[in-house]
Motif scaffolding. Structure first.
Motif, PDB file in Angstrom:
ATOM      1  N   VAL A   1     -42.978  30.913 -24.292  1.00  0.00           N
ATOM      2  CA  VAL A   1     -42.182  32.034 -24.777  1.00  0.00           C
ATOM      3  C   VAL A   1     -41.856  32.947 -23.587  1.00  0.00           C
ATOM      4  N   THR A   2     -40.794  33.730 -23.767  1.00  0.00           N
ATOM      5  CA  THR A   2     -40.390  34.700 -22.750  1.00  0.00           C
ATOM      6  C   THR A   2     -40.377  36.083 -23.388  1.00  0.00           C
ATOM      7  N   LYS A   3     -41.150  37.018 -22.792  1.00  0.00           N
ATOM      8  CA  LYS A   3     -41.253  38.373 -23.329  1.00  0.00           C
ATOM      9  C   LYS A   3     -40.553  39.351 -22.390  1.00  0.00           C
ATOM     10  N   VAL A   4     -39.885  40.338 -22.985  1.00  0.00           N
ATOM     11  CA  VAL A   4     -39.130  41.338 -22.218  1.00  0.00           C
ATOM     12  C   VAL A   4     -39.530  42.722 -22.710  1.00  0.00           C
ATOM     13  N   SER A   5     -39.881  43.614 -21.776  1.00  0.00           N
ATOM     14  CA  SER A   5     -40.225  44.991 -22.133  1.00  0.00           C
ATOM     15  C   SER A   5     -39.614  45.945 -21.108  1.00  0.00           C
ATOM     16  N   GLY A   6     -39.480  47.210 -21.509  1.00  0.00           N
ATOM     17  CA  GLY A   6     -38.912  48.226 -20.619  1.00  0.00           C
ATOM     18  C   GLY A   6     -37.412  48.387 -20.739  1.00  0.00           C
ATOM     19  N   LEU A   7     -36.812  47.787 -21.752  1.00  0.00           N
ATOM     20  CA  LEU A   7     -35.353  47.886 -21.914  1.00  0.00           C
ATOM     21  C   LEU A   7     -34.916  49.322 -22.181  1.00  0.00           C
ATOM     22  N   GLU A   8     -35.766  50.098 -22.866  1.00  0.00           N
ATOM     23  CA  GLU A   8     -35.377  51.462 -23.232  1.00  0.00           C
ATOM     24  C   GLU A   8     -35.135  52.340 -22.000  1.00  0.00           C
ATOM     25  N   HIS A   9     -35.862  52.081 -20.910  1.00  0.00           N
ATOM     26  CA  HIS A   9     -35.682  52.889 -19.695  1.00  0.00           C
ATOM     27  C   HIS A   9     -34.267  52.756 -19.135  1.00  0.00           C
ATOM     28  N   PHE A  10     -33.601  51.655 -19.446  1.00  0.00           N
ATOM     29  CA  PHE A  10     -32.256  51.405 -18.922  1.00  0.00           C
ATOM     30  C   PHE A  10     -31.187  51.574 -20.004  1.00  0.00           C
ATOM     31  N   MET A  11     -31.522  52.341 -21.029  1.00  0.00           N
ATOM     32  CA  MET A  11     -30.564  52.703 -22.084  1.00  0.00           C
ATOM     33  C   MET A  11     -30.011  51.470 -22.789  1.00  0.00           C
ATOM     34  N   ILE A  12     -30.827  50.445 -22.919  1.00  0.00           N
ATOM     35  CA  ILE A  12     -30.397  49.212 -23.579  1.00  0.00           C
ATOM     36  C   ILE A  12     -30.947  49.189 -25.003  1.00  0.00           C
ATOM     37  N   ASP A  13     -30.071  49.003 -25.971  1.00  0.00           N
ATOM     38  CA  ASP A  13     -30.462  48.897 -27.369  1.00  0.00           C
ATOM     39  C   ASP A  13     -31.210  47.571 -27.558  1.00  0.00           C
ATOM     40  N   VAL A  14     -32.472  47.658 -27.880  1.00  0.00           N
ATOM     41  CA  VAL A  14     -33.313  46.458 -27.978  1.00  0.00           C
ATOM     42  C   VAL A  14     -32.808  45.519 -29.068  1.00  0.00           C
ATOM     43  N   ASP A  15     -32.399  46.061 -30.220  1.00  0.00           N
ATOM     44  CA  ASP A  15     -31.927  45.211 -31.317  1.00  0.00           C
ATOM     45  C   ASP A  15     -30.654  44.472 -30.937  1.00  0.00           C
ATOM     46  N   ALA A  16     -29.681  45.203 -30.338  1.00  0.00           N
ATOM     47  CA  ALA A  16     -28.431  44.559 -29.928  1.00  0.00           C
ATOM     48  C   ALA A  16     -28.687  43.534 -28.833  1.00  0.00           C
ATOM     49  N   PHE A  17     -29.606  43.846 -27.918  1.00  0.00           N
ATOM     50  CA  PHE A  17     -29.951  42.902 -26.852  1.00  0.00           C
ATOM     51  C   PHE A  17     -30.587  41.645 -27.440  1.00  0.00           C
ATOM     52  N   GLY A  18     -31.444  41.845 -28.436  1.00  0.00           N
ATOM     53  CA  GLY A  18     -32.087  40.694 -29.072  1.00  0.00           C
ATOM     54  C   GLY A  18     -31.083  39.775 -29.742  1.00  0.00           C
ATOM     55  N   GLN A  19     -30.080  40.342 -30.415  1.00  0.00           N
ATOM     56  CA  GLN A  19     -29.051  39.522 -31.060  1.00  0.00           C
ATOM     57  C   GLN A  19     -28.265  38.722 -30.018  1.00  0.00           C
ATOM     58  N   GLU A  20     -27.945  39.371 -28.884  1.00  0.00           N
ATOM     59  CA  GLU A  20     -27.189  38.677 -27.836  1.00  0.00           C
ATOM     60  C   GLU A  20     -28.004  37.523 -27.251  1.00  0.00           C
ATOM     61  N   ILE A  21     -29.282  37.753 -27.013  1.00  0.00           N
ATOM     62  CA  ILE A  21     -30.149  36.713 -26.471  1.00  0.00           C
ATOM     63  C   ILE A  21     -30.336  35.577 -27.468  1.00  0.00           C
TER      64      ILE A  21
END
Length: 621
Positions: free
Chosen positions: A542-562
């Motif tokens: 599995v691949t885990k990603v954290s710290g997206l909020e610091h870069f103003m990235i919407d985690v939910d929208a990013f998850g859908q794109e991924i």
């Protein structure tokens, strides 16, 4: 590439003799024309391209492009090398170097307003390249270096690599040019690389030089042989124009809305009105009568005096030499359409000085010959011709409008919210006095490049280099507290340690936002995004990603794109160990997806250096 300050630059160090010879050989191999050039002001070419005191430093541009910068002893950029794999062997001269060797690299010509767009960071679009009539378009391959000149001037203002071949560009001659980029700009006059140097004024013969490669409006008449054209231009340069090359017009510089309409075709050739192809050829070969040329030039001069060299700004602009008046003001302010073909050589006066003296007799302007060159000294603002002139749409306005349209198209194509990540340093109590001593605010924010530049200038101004060893810096009462550690008693430090010591006595801040916004720095360094690859229960990666909020990235929208990109399931959970108040979350996607996740982050504007990767799969094994 240098629109914004460099993301990072290491300390400059003098080149060893062997490295200097290697660089010189590389330059001569890349630009063999230098081998045959005569000395400039009795200085050999080799001493100009690699002078004494040559320095080098590794850098990273704001777009994360690594490279090496070469400057002279005064810090003026001479060359830079792009170190990415795509351009591994590309060594590029700066505008400073190109002004010493203006014909070193093949060039394209553009309208003056387009140059401003390049300075704002735009690439040169195909419609921005002047190709009409006999304007020279070099036969160079895609990816080759090319310089950009403003219309009517011989000195390059920008350098880049061809996005298409010269053959494709030349094929657009006489027709609507295709869309898209012509040149990827690397460096342009007045950008951040230029700002590192001495920033001299334009060369004295800025508006002079060879005509054929520069001006679409100055193409020669078919009736003249090459030798006759050369002799005639040379005579004019010597006698009246003081180096301003002007020759006959064969056709006008066509830009999108400058093509002849059907009405113009009919009025030009009534007999051929039933033959569209022949009528088109007739329009392309339009030759104005002498009276029409005279009127077009007179109207252009009135346009200049009415709207450009106005009474309010005349004190700043006058006196003005006749060559500048003609090339930089009269020609761009000719009326659009047929009048755009007007040229002094097709007029009844034939020569510029003779025309201006004739205008002077009408009491509109006042001229005077100074050291063999005619100057415009004053204007009669109450002259009836000037008062009764209403103005017209000019060639310059048309070019500016076209450039604006191209810029809007380019902006629309890239109008995505792109992140901007900046790091800056603020003085603390130890270094505050140093910044005030240099005329800067102790409450300001400074990039690493600005810190280094301020420090280097202070050392130079105060002559703090050890006379016996230039690599050692003596500390005065201002510099000592800024560079010394707490309680440390030193009076000298190595030069290459000075900037690190100064930064250690400053407080790091950062800003993360969208481009175009006013930066608001917050204390602390940038916290990178963490990507972790590990093996979960059932030996699934599995691949885990954290710290997206610091870069103003919407985690939910990013998850859908991924999820769509990787065709894998995605789970989003609270970040373990984080404060519940911060509401930080972690994204987990099935499979080894590091490359895909990294690519999406970089597309959103996250610099690669702020993406950390931890591989736990090997430890598991």
């Amino acid at each position: 590439m240098f629109k914004k300050p460099l993301a990072s630059i290491k300390s400059f160090s003098p080149l060893r003799s062997s490295d200097k010879r290697r660089l010189r050989d590389e330059i001569l191999a890349s630009f063999p024309a230098l081998k045959d050039m005569e000395p400039i002001n009795h200085t050999p070419v080799n001493n100009i391209i690699t002078p004494d005191g040559l320095q080098a430093a590794k850098f990273t541009s704001y777009i994360e492009e690594p490279g090496t910068l070469y400057t002279d002893a005064d810090g003026t950029p001479l060359w830079f090398k792009i170190s990415s794999s795509k351009n591994n062997s590309l060594i590029v001269p700066s505008v400073y170097t190109l002004w010493k060797f203006p014909d070193l690299i093949p060039g394209l010509t553009t309208w003056n307003p387009v140059v401003d767009k390049l300075r704002n960071g735009a690439d040169l679009m195909i419609p921005g390249v002047i190709t009409a009539n006999n304007t020279f378009v070099p036969e160079i391959d895609e990816g080759s270096l090319v310089v950009i000149r403003a219309r009517g001037n011989k000195y390059p203002l920008a350098i880049g690599t061809m996005a298409i071949s010269g053959q494709v560009l030349a094929s657009s001659r006489g027709s609507l040019p295709p869309k898209g980029k012509a040149v990827h700009i690397l460096h342009v006059h007045l950008d951040q690389l230029w700002a590192m140097g001495t920033k001299p004024d334009f060369p004295a013969d800025w508006a002079q030089g060879p005509k054929a490669p520069l001006d679409d409006e100055y193409a020669s008449s078919d009736e003249e042989t090459d030798d006759e054209k050369g002799d005639e231009v040379t005579d004019d340069l010597t006698e009246d124009l003081q180096g301003v090359s002007i020759s006959d017009i064969k056709g006008k510089a066509m830009v999108r809305d400058d093509f002849p309409t059907s009405t113009e075709i009919e009025s030009t050739s009534t007999a051929d009105s039933q033959q569209p192809e022949e009528a088109k050829e007739e329009v392309e070969a339009i030759v104005l009568s002498t009276d029409e040329v005279d009127k077009a030039l007179q109207d252009a001069l009135l346009q200049v005096l009415k709207f450009k060299i106005t009474e309010d700004v005349s004190k700043e602009l006058l006196p003005m030499n006749s060559s500048t008046l003609y090339s930089s003001y009269v020609l761009p302010n000719r009326a659009r359409g047929r009048a755009a073909e007007a040229d002094i050589k097709k007029s009844s006066w034939k020569k510029l000085a003779k025309w201006l003296k004739a205008v002077e007799k009408s009491d509109l302007i006042k001229c005077k010959e100074i050291k063999g060159e005619l100057f415009l000294l004053g204007v009669n603002w109450n002259h009836p011709q000037l008062k009764g002139f209403t103005g017209h749409k000019t060639v310059e306005q048309q070019a500016a409008r076209q450039a604006k349209v191209e810029a809007q198209i380019s902006q629309a194509n890239s109008d995505v919210k792109v992140l901007e990540v900046l790091e800056a340093y603020r003085p603390n109590s130890a270094s505050g006095d140093f910044f005030e001593a240099t005329g800067k605010s102790r409450d300001g924010y400074y990039t690493l490049q600005e810190v280094r530049a301020t420090l280097a200038q202070y050392i130079k101004d105060k002559q703090l280099s050890d006379p016996k060893n230039q690599r050692i810096i003596r500390l005065d009462e201002v510099l000592h507290p800024a560079l010394a550690k707490k309680g440390e008693q030193i009076d000298r430090v190595p030069r290459d340690h000075t900037s690190d010591r100064l930064v250690a006595n400053m407080v790091i801040h950062h800003y993360i936002g969208y481009k175009g916004q006013q930066p608001r720095f917050v204390k602390g360094a940038v916290r990178p995004i963490q990507i972790t690859q590990e093996i979960r229960t059932g030996r699934k990666t599995v691949t885990k990603v954290s710290g997206l909020e610091h870069f103003m990235i919407d985690v939910d929208a990013f998850g859908q794109e991924i999820q769509v990109l990787c065709a894998s399931s995605v789970a989003i959970t609270p970040l373990v160990g984080a404060s519940p108040k911060l509401n930080l979350r972690e994204l987990m996607v099935q499979g080894p997806q590091v490359k895909n996740v990294t690519a999406v982050l970089q597309e959103r504007g996250v610099p690669k250096k702020y993406i950390e990767f931890l591989d736990k799969t090997n430890k598991k094994k």
